[in-house]
Design an enzyme around this catalytic site. Structure first.
Site, PDB file in Angstrom:
ATOM      1  N   GLY A 225       0.726  -1.074   0.141  1.00  5.23           N
ATOM      2  CA  GLY A 225      -0.251   0.173  -0.166  1.00  5.23           C
ATOM      3  C   GLY A 225       0.871   1.353  -0.034  1.00  5.23           C
ATOM      4  O   GLY A 225       0.460   2.170  -0.668  1.00  5.23           O
TER       5      GLY A 225
ATOM      6  N   CYS B 175       2.448   4.652  24.132  1.00  9.89           N
ATOM      7  CA  CYS B 175       3.393   3.505  24.209  1.00  9.89           C
ATOM      8  C   CYS B 175       3.334   2.502  23.143  1.00  9.89           C
ATOM      9  O   CYS B 175       4.218   1.900  22.869  1.00  9.89           O
ATOM     10  CB  CYS B 175       3.180   2.895  25.544  1.00  9.89           C
TER      11      CYS B 175
END
Lengths: 405, 281
Positions: free
Chosen positions: A71, A323
């Site tokens: 992509g 995170c």
């Protein structure tokens, strides 16, 4: 422990039928489709069929498809082609919630002197269409928008924008990596100029993508080389993967109704069940959205911790928390939507697929409340069954933090 | 997926000392909900012995933040305040068998919470809040950065971000961090401490060091902003370079860049270095 895979927007399992169709092309059918002998001829025929299968899914002509490696390559090809074929135009428009392939190209182009407009979204993740309309100028070379957002599943009105661009002679590209196979697409009836897709999001393997380029559109290749793909993308064709993508496209077409009924019902039931957990909320518009995706925030706990506990219990999901993004800030999509940080850090994306079952949803609805409760017990922002009202940690020390402002 | 050690996963899944101590003698709160991790540490102190009798934590954050908090409480229980204060963030990471570099800030969070709790017990101002704010996004001060750089022997801005988060938000303060880092490195860069080789440099060693400094430290920093640098020649103390990319055409950025390159080369190689720009032919 059994695996409950709710991360189909990240990638999907290769369908056994896809794999089966690919295998002969690693062994007996090893010819180069360009070769003028029967070993080449048999492979060329298979590629023609595969190209037709993908064209059928998209509602376009086989000659309008260029195979790429992924992509990201499709996005790069589209963007650079639009700019290189219109060297006088120095402006492009995209949105604030795009895939990194577009965002980072846009940032790079800005440094090269291009003007880039990043159109915003509202609290539901819907495109600010009037802002986009106002941004269209005679200098605009390209408008590139995600069709379906990978994190929230929210859909952009790409067909409307394509029509608008077409009237003004502006090239329109859409990254439809998440949309293909999940919603009906008929390019013949649209004014979309270019469309990117990736095989691994629809049960083909990783390493194959495609770019639709409307017949007649000026095009400049990204990968300069041989005559393959009509001279539009050099490099010997990745024959097994192209064949695999063909079968995957056929299966996606056949499964499209199921995706929009059974899978959607599973997603809706999962979402409704999860919303019974206190301080949980959905990010993104509830109906203008892919049938398989939900993005839910569990406030006062952090996404990575949720994912690890879920994974321990067999559930695969992803998060927009800082995170897990590899950066220190939560997802740019949620930030663009104005999702408060208290919620963005605890956001979980669940993306379902045709392999998921009712049992799995039942199981997940048992596991989730336990995980959330366990982490809230640890959280300094949570006491008994609600948030701590007066916590110094709830806001920054000096309230001067740019992240919140 | 992060590569966490078994100890990290063990402390994350079965955290020790969760909650609040029975009698709060000292309390430290660091981080915030908006920053993505926050830790509240409470300690109960035996006042006669100056000993931490009990320590408990509450943490909002990722697996390594929870594991670091849990490890911290285990490490300080039964220790005197002085013993506890000698624990560095590296000690916390070591206790857990190491943390991914990108997660080292979780260990720093633990150390700061401990200092805040002890300071609170003693009625002092916590150390971490001293100094000037460098990173506004994450509220990181120059004092914090300097300590982390020294304790962990950091040499790049990227490492400082991994250890303190500073510079990881909007990125506006990266230049300030860079300047601070240069100052700290210069201060610590006395011969023989590993920063800069001691003794007289032979011409060959000197050129090698200049090459290394440009390739590994200066060029990456410029490339982040779309620029680049090439070493052209070295003649005695004079280093000739060519600036490339987006910075090459801008006179004002060039001046700052020359200053930056000079400062880095002086810190890393030799204090008498002079940088001259040579235009590409």
């Amino acid at each position: 422990m059994r695996t409950i895979y709710f991360d189909n927007n990240a990638t999907t399992a290769v369908d056994p039928q896809v794999l089966e169709a690919m295998l002969p092309f690693f062994q007996g059918l090893y010819g180069n489709p360009s070769s003028m002998h029967h070993k080449g001829g048999e492979v060329a025929a298979a590629l023609r069929q595969a190209r037709q299968q993908l064209a059928d899914l998209l509602g376009c002509e086989p000659g309008e498809i260029i195979y790429t490696s992924c992509g990201t390559e499709s996005d790069n090809t589209a963007m650079w082609s639009a700019l290189r074929t219109q060297p006088d135009k120095k402006h492009l428009i995209t949105s604030r919630v795009e895939h990194s392939a577009i965002i980072n190209n846009a940032a790079f182009l800005r440094r090269l002197g291009y003007q880039v407009t990043e159109v915003g979204v509202d609290r539901d993740g819907l495109l600010n269409l009037s802002q986009l309309e106002k941004a269209l100028t005679p200098d605009t070379a390209l408008v590139s928008l995600l069709w379906a957002n990978n994190e929230t599943g929210v859909l952009f009105p790409v067909e409307d924008v394509a029509r608008l661009c077409s009237e003004k002679g502006i090239v329109f590209h859409t990254d439809a990596v998440q949309a293909v196979g999940k919603i009906p697409i008929n390019l013949k009836a649209s004014k979309i100029d270019m469309l990117s897709l990736a095989g691994h999001k629809l049960h083909a393997p990783k390493g194959i993508g495609a770019l639709y380029v409307r017949k007649g559109l000026k095009f400049a290749p990204f990968m300069i080389g041989g005559h393959q793909e009509g001279g539009r993308r050099g490099g010997t064709e990745n024959t097994p993967y192209i064949v695999g993508l063909g079968v995957a496209a056929r299966l996606a077409g056949e499964r499209l109704p199921e995706e929009n009924t059974r899978v959607k019902a599973l997603r809706d039931r999962l979402e409704a069940g999860l919303l019974k957990i206190p301080y949980a909320m959905v990010n993104g518009h509830r109906t203008i959205r892919l049938p398989n995706t939900t993005n839910i925030s569990f406030e006062y706990i952090e996404g990575e911790s949720i994912l690890f506990h879920l994974s321990h219990a067999g559930i695969c999901a992803s998060s927009g928390s800082a995170c897990t993004s590899g950066s220190l800030e939560p997802s740019h999509v949620l930030r663009a939507m104005g999702v408060p940080f208290t919620a963005a850090h605890g956001s979980i994306r669940l993306s379902l697929g045709v392999t998921n079952t009712d049992d799995e949803v039942d199981e997940a609805l048992k596991i989730f409340p336990e995980v959330v409760a366990k982490l809230r017990e640890l959280s300094p922002f949570w006491k008994d069954d609600g948030p701590v009202q007066e916590s110094e940690l709830l806001s920054c020390e000096d309230n001067n933090c740019q992240i919140c402002n | 997926m992060w590569e966490y050690t078994n100890q990290v996963m063990e402390h994350f899944e079965r955290p020790r000392n969760v909650g609040v101590v029975a009698r709060i003698d000292g309390e430290g709160q660091v981080g915030s909900l908006s920053c993505g991790d926050a830790l509240r540490l409470t300690i109960q102190v035996d006042k006669d012995k100056d000993l931490i009798e009990d320590a408990k934590f509450q943490t909002f954050g990722c697996a390594s933040a929870i594991a670091s908090s849990s490890a911290l409480t285990e490490m300080i229980k039964g220790r005197t305040l002085e013993q506890a204060l000698s624990i560095t963030n590296q000690d916390i990471a070591d206790y857990l068998g190491g943390l991914p570099r990108e997660k080292m800030h979780c260990s720093v969070l633990g150390q700061e919470a401990l200092e805040a709790a002890v300071a609170n017990y003693r009625g002092e101002k916590p150390k971490a809040l001293e100094g000037q704010i460098i990173c506004e996004c994450f509220g990181v001060t120059d004092v914090e950065i300097e300590r982390v750089v020294k304790t962990n022997r950091l040499t790049t801005v990227e490492e400082i971000t991994q250890f303190t988060k500073a510079g990881g938000g909007c990125g506006k303060c990266v230049e300030k961090i860079e300047a601070l880092l240069n100052k700290i490195l210069k201060k610590t860069a006395t011969p023989g401490n590993g920063q800069k080789p001691g003794g007289r440099l032979t011409t060959l060693k000197r050129i090698k060091l200049i090459e290394d400094a440009i390739a590994n430290q200066i060029a990456p920093a410029l490339m982040r902003d779309g620029g680049d640098i090439e070493l052209v020649d070295v003649d005695g103390p004079t280093v000739y370079v060519t600036l490339k990319g987006t910075c090459a055409s801008c006179p004002s950025s060039k001046r700052t860049l020359a200053d930056f390159v000079t400062e880095r080369l002086r810190a890393l190689v030799d204090s008498d270095i002079v940088v001259r720009e040579r235009r590409p032919e």
